[in-house]
Structure formats: C-alpha cells, structure tokens
Design an enzyme around this catalytic site. Structure first.
Site, PDB file in Angstrom:
ATOM      1  N   HIS A  12       0.968  -1.254  -0.100  1.00 38.70           N
ATOM      2  CA  HIS A  12      -0.036   0.186   0.008  1.00 38.70           C
ATOM      3  C   HIS A  12       0.875   1.206  -0.156  1.00 38.70           C
ATOM      4  CE1 HIS A  12       1.120  -0.151   4.139  1.00 38.70           C
ATOM      5  NE2 HIS A  12       0.857   1.004   4.428  1.00 38.70           N
TER       6      HIS A  12
HETATM    7  C1  UD1 Z   1      -1.705   5.474   6.130  1.00 41.07           C
HETATM    8  C2  UD1 Z   1      -0.482   5.795   6.835  1.00 41.07           C
HETATM    9  C3  UD1 Z   1       0.646   4.533   6.708  1.00 41.07           C
HETATM   10  C4  UD1 Z   1       0.025   3.196   7.168  1.00 41.07           C
HETATM   11  C5  UD1 Z   1      -1.508   3.147   6.448  1.00 41.07           C
HETATM   12  C6  UD1 Z   1      -1.825   1.923   6.923  1.00 41.07           C
HETATM   13  C7  UD1 Z   1       0.282   8.344   6.797  1.00 41.07           C
HETATM   14  C8  UD1 Z   1       1.252   9.060   6.131  1.00 41.07           C
HETATM   15  N1  UD1 Z   1       0.102   7.005   6.183  1.00 41.07           N
HETATM   16  O1  UD1 Z   1      -1.584   5.162   4.678  1.00 41.07           O
HETATM   17  O2  UD1 Z   1       1.942   4.629   7.459  1.00 41.07           O
HETATM   18  O3  UD1 Z   1       1.083   2.226   6.906  1.00 41.07           O
HETATM   19  O4  UD1 Z   1      -2.288   4.332   6.829  1.00 41.07           O
HETATM   20  O5  UD1 Z   1      -3.202   1.447   6.276  1.00 41.07           O
HETATM   21  O6  UD1 Z   1      -0.379   8.243   7.603  1.00 41.07           O
HETATM   22  N2  UD1 Z   1      -8.530   5.566   1.860  1.00 41.07           N
HETATM   23  C9  UD1 Z   1     -10.011   5.179   1.717  1.00 41.07           C
HETATM   24  N3  UD1 Z   1     -10.638   4.720   2.730  1.00 41.07           N
HETATM   25  C10 UD1 Z   1      -9.990   4.781   4.098  1.00 41.07           C
HETATM   26  C11 UD1 Z   1      -8.730   5.409   4.221  1.00 41.07           C
HETATM   27  C12 UD1 Z   1      -8.055   5.572   3.039  1.00 41.07           C
HETATM   28  O7  UD1 Z   1     -10.722   4.976   0.480  1.00 41.07           O
HETATM   29  O8  UD1 Z   1     -10.812   4.577   5.063  1.00 41.07           O
HETATM   30  C13 UD1 Z   1      -8.120   5.922   0.435  1.00 41.07           C
HETATM   31  C14 UD1 Z   1      -8.233   7.384   0.215  1.00 41.07           C
HETATM   32  O9  UD1 Z   1      -8.082   7.262  -1.114  1.00 41.07           O
HETATM   33  C15 UD1 Z   1      -6.943   7.994   0.661  1.00 41.07           C
HETATM   34  C16 UD1 Z   1      -5.901   6.879   0.342  1.00 41.07           C
HETATM   35  O10 UD1 Z   1      -6.588   5.769   0.648  1.00 41.07           O
HETATM   36  O11 UD1 Z   1      -6.811   9.016  -0.294  1.00 41.07           O
HETATM   37  C17 UD1 Z   1      -4.677   6.990   1.447  1.00 41.07           C
HETATM   38  O12 UD1 Z   1      -5.120   7.247   2.709  1.00 41.07           O
HETATM   39  P1  UD1 Z   1      -4.181   7.868   3.860  1.00 41.07           P
HETATM   40  O13 UD1 Z   1      -5.096   7.794   5.271  1.00 41.07           O
HETATM   41  O14 UD1 Z   1      -3.806   9.303   3.470  1.00 41.07           O
HETATM   42  O15 UD1 Z   1      -2.997   6.967   3.771  1.00 41.07           O
HETATM   43  P2  UD1 Z   1      -2.753   5.383   3.925  1.00 41.07           P
HETATM   44  O16 UD1 Z   1      -2.328   4.836   2.650  1.00 41.07           O
HETATM   45  O17 UD1 Z   1      -3.940   4.593   4.382  1.00 41.07           O
END
Ligand code: UD1
Length: 384
Positions: A222
């Site tokens: 991811h």
């Molecule tokens: C975050 C953490 C990462 C961790 C990961 C675990 C940061 C910088 N990164 O990454 O260290 O390993 O969580 O999962 O904090 N999205 C959804 N639904 C959700 C959450 C996210 O659709 O419930 C999608 C959205 O498109 C979003 C993208 O995932 O833009 C990224 O989500 P984000 O929370 O920014 O970072 P993660 O990749 O989840």
C-alpha cells in the site's frame, strides 16, 4: 517527563487523572488496543478518553477492525478523512486542539507513525500536555517516506518513548534523546496478536477462500512508492506469472482499489477487498509466505515464523531481518519471480525478539504509573 516524572499510582488515582489516547489509522488501532486495556486496568479511577481522528473511515479500515479488537467506542470522532498530507495533518491538528482544550488531559498517548500521530504530537507539545509515544525509535533513514518524518517528530517531542527493539535504542541515542525518556517495553502489536491467537487460529480463512494452508502467497502492498505509480502494474504482472506455481491472494488497500478496477489477473491470483484483523491474521498464519511493504506485517510474520519478503529498499524494522523471517527484496517488482524458490520454511528458525511476548502493554502501564521498567534495555552494539 516533565509533570509525570516520579509520579505514582496513588497520586494519579487520587486526582482523577485524564488519559487521552489518539488514534486515526488501521495500524494505530492494533498497537493501541492493549495499551488502553492495561492503562484502564491499572488506573481504574482515571478518565480514559479515546479520540479517533477519522484518517481511516471505511468500515473495514476502521469500525470493523476496532470492534474486533475490542476497542471502546471513541469519545470523539474528528472526521478528518483523506486529503494531501498538509491538509490532512492540519485538519487533524485543528480538531485535536479543540478536543484537548475541552478535556485538558494529563497525558496524551499516541502510537506509530501515521499523519494522525504527527498531528497529535504537534498539538500536545504546543499545549504543554505530556506525551507518550508507543513504538518509538524506528528509523528507515529514508526521508522520502512520510512515516519517517512523522516518527522523528513524535520521538523528538514525546516525554515517554516506548520502544520494542534494540535498534530503536541506538537510533534515539544517536539523536541525543535523553535515556530517562526511553523505556524498553516490547511490542504492543504482538500483544494484540497473542490475545487474539486462539480466535484467528481457529478461523480457517484460507480454506474459506478455497486455498490450501501452506500453499499460497499472501500479498499486502500500500505504500505510495509502490502503488501510486507504474510499478503497481509490474507487481501485478509478476504476481500473475508466479500464481500458477504459488497461488496469490492480495487484499487491497482502498488507495489501490481505484487503480486496479479493470485489470485482469491470472486465475490463481486474486484481489480481495480489505479484510478484518482476524481474517487477515488467519491468512498470514497459514501462508507459505507473505509479500509486503507494511511495517506491521514484517513484525507479525516474525512472531508467527512465516517467511516474509519485503518489497522495499529499506526497513525501519531490521530486527525482523535478524530474526530470520524477513528478507528485503528491494523496491524491485522483478524480484517477485524469485519468491517461489526462495521459500525455505525450515531456514526460518523462530527467533522472537525480546519483549514480543504479549506483555508489552503491561510494562507500558507500569511505567506510566511511575514503576521501574521491568525489562533491561538490550546492550547497544552487543547484538549478534
Ligand atoms: C496510512 C499511513 C501509513 C500506514 C497506512 C495503513 C500516513 C502518512 N500513512 O496510509 O503509514 O501504513 O495508513 O493503512 O499516515 N482511503 C480510503 N478509505 C479509508 C482510508 C483511506 O479509501 O478509510 C484511501 C483514500 O483514497 C486516501 C488513500 O486511501 O486518499 C490514502 O489514505 P491515507 O490515510 O492518506 O494513507 P494510507 O495509504 O492509508
């Protein structure tokens, strides 16, 4: 730690201490659940306040997993959602500040290295609230990783740093963090695994998916470096190629979902929606091997004694490589082709790092109550 140094259990109980736990993303829930349970147990008269920033919000990334872990319903849900790093962090800071102003906690506890950890750290330190960081001291030495920035800030400003490996001690000492702030307590993510082991071992998630235990590759990727650019398609191509030899099952993080919607894979390579904690642990425990870029999965496979291949150039968890379970492939999808022949289960002798024993949160709670640490920090430079 400023106001809490030398404090003891009786003093806390007498003045109804307020402890605030701030979480936001899936790995936070796993690391924090045992801490909440233990701190509540040793400080029954304190007020315990759970704040969920809402960084993760899909049911499978948040509500479902929180329920499986037995976390209480959050007292505050801040709904920060997804955005750029600056916007997500800023939104979380604004909303956390409002909650801290209302509640005025005596201690804030954060875990890990996500943007919610960063936001909570900056707010707590600026408001002068003592801060504890669970899983402190990890360093990949790669500042292109957002998590690396978040960890450095959380460690710099935390009053109590709870560490789970000897390299964490080395890293913090090298950064000049005072030794009296550092407590070697072990791994709370492993506490959660140990507490749930009977449940996930009995689940048989592999057979539910038509897979044979010991005969499939579990994949979890991811990180932006891998899944936000063209490399994702090289990964999927490689997985399709090995799938006839080693069936592949890949629960995809929501950030990957949109990019793979119209991709056709080989029949033995399957993409799934995100899984719950128990189902995912069941799949890990029965896998022939795991391919990952996650930090937590490197740790869980070490505890489980499952071969882990990490598709990154570095790891902030070299303890898992020394333990014999984790192998760094580099950020190079072509290396996936080597996995089927590189799996040698017998070569992965089980060597669990000290403190990865199911009792880390008890040691954290003891330190918070002012009791002496129950584990001796490993000797820096003395490891084999
Ligand atoms: C975050 C953490 C990462 C961790 C990961 C675990 C940061 C910088 N990164 O990454 O260290 O390993 O969580 O999962 O904090 N999205 C959804 N639904 C959700 C959450 C996210 O659709 O419930 C999608 C959205 O498109 C979003 C993208 O995932 O833009 C990224 O989500 P984000 O929370 O920014 O970072 P993660 O990749 O989840």
């Amino acid at each position: 730690m400023r106001p809490l140094a030398g404090s003891n259990h009786e003093r806390y109980s007498a003045r109804a201490l307020k402890v605030m736990y701030i979480v936001g993303a899936r790995p936070n829930f796993v690391k924090m659940a045992p801490v909440i349970t233990e701190v509540r147990r040793v400080l029954p008269d304190a007020h315990h306040i759970l704040v969920h920033t809402g960084q993760h919000y899909d049911p499978m990334m948040s509500a479902v997993i929180m329920e499986e872990l037995g976390l209480p319903a959050p007292d505050y849900v801040l709904r920060v959602g997804s955005a750029s790093h600056a916007v997500q962090t800023a939104r979380a800071m604004e909303r956390i500040e409002a909650v801290i102003e209302i509640e005025r906690p005596d201690l804030v506890i954060v875990s890990g290295d996500v943007n919610s950890t960063l936001a909570a750290t900056l707010v707590a330190v600026k408001l002068g609230v003592p801060l504890a960081h669970v899983e402190a001291g990890l360093r990949s030495f790669d500042r292109t990783m957002p998590e690396e920035i978040n960890r450095i800030v959380a460690d710099e400003f935390s009053d109590q740093l709870f560490i789970h490996s000897d390299e964490a001690l080395e890293n913090l000492q090298a950064e000049g963090i005072e030794p009296n702030r550092i407590h070697f307590v072990g791994n709370t993510m492993i506490d959660t695994l140990v507490a749930m082991e009977d449940r996930f071992r009995g689940l048989g998630a592999a057979s539910g998916l038509g897979l044979t235990a010991g005969e499939y590759l579990l994949v979890t990727l991811h990180r932006p470096a891998l899944v936000d650019g063209p490399m994702l398609f090289d990964v999927l191509d490689q997985l399709s190629r090995i799938a006839s030899e080693l069936p592949v099952v890949f629960p995809i993080h929501p950030r990957v979902r949109k990019r793979v919607e119209n991709i056709a894979l080989a029949p033995s390579a399957r993409l799934l929606d995100p899984l719950g904690y128990l189902e995912f642990l069941s799949l890990q425990a029965d896998a022939a091997a795991v391919l990952t870029d996650s930090g937590g999965v490197q740790e869980e496979t070490t505890y489980l004694g499952i071969p882990c291949f990490t598709l990154r150039d570095n790891t902030e968890r070299p303890v898992t490589v020394r333990a014999g379970t984790n192998m760094l492939l580099g950020l190079d999808p072509s290396r996936i082709a080597d996995i089927p022949s590189a799996i040698r289960p017998k070569a992965h002798a089980m060597h669990r790092p000290p403190g990865w024993d199911g009792h880390a949160a008890e040691r954290i709670a003891a330190v918070i109550c002012g009791e002496p640490a129950q584990m001796t920090p490993p000797l820096v430079g003395a490891r084999g």
